[in-house]
Write a protein that holds these residues in place. Sequence first.
Motif, PDB file in Angstrom:
ATOM      1  N   ALA A 173      -0.459  -4.595   8.905  1.00  0.00           N
ATOM      2  CA  ALA A 173       0.029  -3.971   7.674  1.00  0.00           C
ATOM      3  C   ALA A 173       0.697  -5.011   6.775  1.00  0.00           C
ATOM      4  CB  ALA A 173       1.002  -2.836   7.988  1.00  0.00           C
ATOM      5  N   ALA A 174       1.512  -5.864   7.367  1.00  0.00           N
ATOM      6  CA  ALA A 174       2.191  -6.910   6.589  1.00  0.00           C
ATOM      7  C   ALA A 174       1.180  -7.867   5.963  1.00  0.00           C
ATOM      8  CB  ALA A 174       3.172  -7.674   7.477  1.00  0.00           C
ATOM      9  N   LEU A 175       0.198  -8.281   6.737  1.00  0.00           N
ATOM     10  CA  LEU A 175      -0.813  -9.214   6.224  1.00  0.00           C
ATOM     11  C   LEU A 175      -1.664  -8.583   5.131  1.00  0.00           C
ATOM     12  CD1 LEU A 175      -1.916 -10.854   9.594  1.00  0.00           C
ATOM     13  CD2 LEU A 175      -0.439 -11.848   7.818  1.00  0.00           C
ATOM     14  N   ALA A 176      -1.857  -7.262   5.216  1.00  0.00           N
ATOM     15  CA  ALA A 176      -2.671  -6.548   4.232  1.00  0.00           C
ATOM     16  C   ALA A 176      -1.848  -6.063   3.038  1.00  0.00           C
ATOM     17  CB  ALA A 176      -3.363  -5.360   4.899  1.00  0.00           C
ATOM     18  N   GLY A 177      -0.533  -6.233   3.092  1.00  0.00           N
ATOM     19  CA  GLY A 177       0.312  -5.759   2.003  1.00  0.00           C
ATOM     20  C   GLY A 177       0.475  -4.249   1.988  1.00  0.00           C
ATOM     21  N   GLU A 178       0.373  -3.635   3.153  1.00  0.00           N
ATOM     22  CA  GLU A 178       0.506  -2.189   3.270  1.00  0.00           C
ATOM     23  C   GLU A 178       1.795  -1.846   4.006  1.00  0.00           C
ATOM     24  OE1 GLU A 178      -1.312   0.023   1.832  1.00  0.00           O
ATOM     25  OE2 GLU A 178      -2.866  -1.337   1.112  1.00  0.00           O
ATOM     26  N   SER A 179       2.068  -0.552   4.110  1.00  0.00           N
ATOM     27  CA  SER A 179       3.222  -0.053   4.848  1.00  0.00           C
ATOM     28  C   SER A 179       2.716   0.727   6.051  1.00  0.00           C
ATOM     29  CB  SER A 179       4.065   0.845   3.948  1.00  0.00           C
ATOM     30  OG  SER A 179       4.552   0.095   2.856  1.00  0.00           O
ATOM     31  N   ILE A 180       3.593   0.894   7.030  1.00  0.00           N
ATOM     32  CA  ILE A 180       3.206   1.575   8.259  1.00  0.00           C
ATOM     33  C   ILE A 180       4.241   2.634   8.616  1.00  0.00           C
ATOM     34  CG2 ILE A 180       4.282  -0.208   9.697  1.00  0.00           C
ATOM     35  CD1 ILE A 180       1.988   0.293  11.749  1.00  0.00           C
ATOM     36  N   THR A 207       7.045   4.225  -5.886  1.00  0.00           N
ATOM     37  CA  THR A 207       6.764   3.030  -6.696  1.00  0.00           C
ATOM     38  C   THR A 207       6.971   1.766  -5.877  1.00  0.00           C
ATOM     39  OG1 THR A 207       7.516   4.248  -8.635  1.00  0.00           O
ATOM     40  CG2 THR A 207       7.288   1.864  -8.877  1.00  0.00           C
ATOM     41  N   VAL A 208       8.009   1.760  -5.053  1.00  0.00           N
ATOM     42  CA  VAL A 208       8.284   0.595  -4.205  1.00  0.00           C
ATOM     43  C   VAL A 208       7.092   0.320  -3.290  1.00  0.00           C
ATOM     44  CG1 VAL A 208       9.689  -0.174  -2.238  1.00  0.00           C
ATOM     45  CG2 VAL A 208      10.801   0.745  -4.276  1.00  0.00           C
ATOM     46  N   ILE A 209       6.587   1.345  -2.624  1.00  0.00           N
ATOM     47  CA  ILE A 209       5.503   1.159  -1.657  1.00  0.00           C
ATOM     48  C   ILE A 209       4.170   0.902  -2.361  1.00  0.00           C
ATOM     49  CG2 ILE A 209       4.143   2.303   0.145  1.00  0.00           C
ATOM     50  CD1 ILE A 209       6.738   3.788   0.937  1.00  0.00           C
TER      51      ILE A 209
END
Length: 190
Positions: free
Chosen positions: A31-38, A125-127
């Motif tokens: 998730a971090a490498l893809a710029g996503e949240s988990i 907006t943050v996510i």
Amino acid sequence: MNIKERIQLLLAEMNQGVYEKETEIGLSLLAALAGESILLLGPPGVAKSMVARRLKKAFVGARAFEYLMSRFSTPDEIFGPVSISRLKESDKYERVIEGYLPTADVVFLDEIWKAGPAIQNTLLTVINEKLFRNGDKELKLPLKLLVAASNELPTQGEGLEALWDCFLIRVVSTCVQQEETFLSNVTRRL
């Protein structure tokens, strides 16, 4: 050393001393490498917090922010208090954000569904955009990873669908399943 070997080494280090959380840690790093949240979903005591804390170590010099939400949590506790001096001097409604979510690289929000609408709406907006509006300024956030956790699914009909949809990666985190692993963990600490 190529990137695959570096990631495998990092995952091995992050999983050291942790039992049966390879999936949660691996997907959090992804998730971090893809710029996503988990989102980690599971009962109390299954190491959801520990997984998030391990992820902080994946980034050298990363600033972290961690907060346990409740229905009484306020935006000031997450995004920083309103600057009284800026309000008095310039009639500007700005937050003092240093040390709060807007300045963090890695964020862990526990019991996310318990937060009120003011926090949840800002989190959208943050996510989604990695932006935070502070007064008349729009700040690009350094956020690399937001890990949210909960013991329960969001309540239906309370308008939480948009925030739920922000979490492309959702993992059910369970307690230790293997008896041998459990016994090893218990006897290791004695």
